[in-house]
Design a protein around this motif. Structure first.
Motif, PDB file in Angstrom:
ATOM      1  N   LYS A  70       0.844  -1.174   0.000  1.00 55.41           N
ATOM      2  CA  LYS A  70       0.000   0.000   0.000  1.00 55.41           C
ATOM      3  C   LYS A  70       0.890   1.239   0.000  1.00 55.41           C
ATOM      4  O   LYS A  70       1.627   1.485   0.955  1.00 55.41           O
ATOM      5  N   GLU A  71       0.816   1.989  -1.075  1.00 51.99           N
ATOM      6  CA  GLU A  71       1.586   3.214  -1.186  1.00 51.99           C
ATOM      7  C   GLU A  71       0.607   4.375  -1.199  1.00 51.99           C
ATOM      8  O   GLU A  71      -0.242   4.473  -2.074  1.00 51.99           O
ATOM      9  N   GLU A  72       0.724   5.246  -0.231  1.00 47.48           N
ATOM     10  CA  GLU A  72      -0.176   6.376  -0.144  1.00 47.48           C
ATOM     11  C   GLU A  72       0.544   7.541   0.514  1.00 47.48           C
ATOM     12  O   GLU A  72       1.540   7.364   1.203  1.00 47.48           O
ATOM     13  N   THR A  73       0.040   8.701   0.266  1.00 42.09           N
ATOM     14  CA  THR A  73       0.524   9.875   0.972  1.00 42.09           C
ATOM     15  C   THR A  73      -0.549  10.266   1.976  1.00 42.09           C
ATOM     16  O   THR A  73      -1.723  10.382   1.636  1.00 42.09           O
ATOM     17  N   LYS A  74      -0.134  10.461   3.188  1.00 48.00           N
ATOM     18  CA  LYS A  74      -1.084  10.810   4.233  1.00 48.00           C
ATOM     19  C   LYS A  74      -1.053  12.311   4.451  1.00 48.00           C
ATOM     20  O   LYS A  74       0.003  12.910   4.595  1.00 48.00           O
ATOM     21  N   ASP A  75      -2.233  12.910   4.467  1.00 47.66           N
ATOM     22  CA  ASP A  75      -2.370  14.329   4.731  1.00 47.66           C
ATOM     23  C   ASP A  75      -2.848  14.502   6.168  1.00 47.66           C
ATOM     24  O   ASP A  75      -3.767  13.822   6.617  1.00 47.66           O
ATOM     25  N   TYR A  76      -2.219  15.436   6.857  1.00 47.75           N
ATOM     26  CA  TYR A  76      -2.588  15.713   8.239  1.00 47.75           C
ATOM     27  C   TYR A  76      -3.076  17.146   8.349  1.00 47.75           C
ATOM     28  O   TYR A  76      -2.498  18.056   7.779  1.00 47.75           O
TER      29      TYR A  76
END
Length: 68
Positions: free
Chosen positions: A23-29
């Motif tokens: 699972k490749e994702e960019t997490k936004d906070y």
């Protein structure tokens, strides 16, 4: 012997398939923000044929200034 080879190749295929799923994702906070505030122009709208062309209700909200 054939059954053992079939089971082993089936297990090997499933293991390779599961290992290849990454699972490749960019997490936004959400960093700093303020809660948006909704305001209205009227508390109770007077709907009649006399004022049919005027706006009955105007809603405004503040910009929450979301920062990611």
């Amino acid at each position: 012997m054939k059954k053992v080879i079939k089971n082993f190749t089936g297990f090997l295929f499933i293991a390779i398939a599961m290992a290849s799923c990454k699972k490749e994702e960019t997490k936004d906070y959400l960093l700093n923000s303020s809660s948006p505030v909704l305001t209205s122009s009227f508390n109770a709208a007077n709907l009649s044929f006399v004022n049919a062309t005027s706006s009955a209700l105007t809603l405004n909200w503040t910009n929450p200034n979301y920062q990611f």
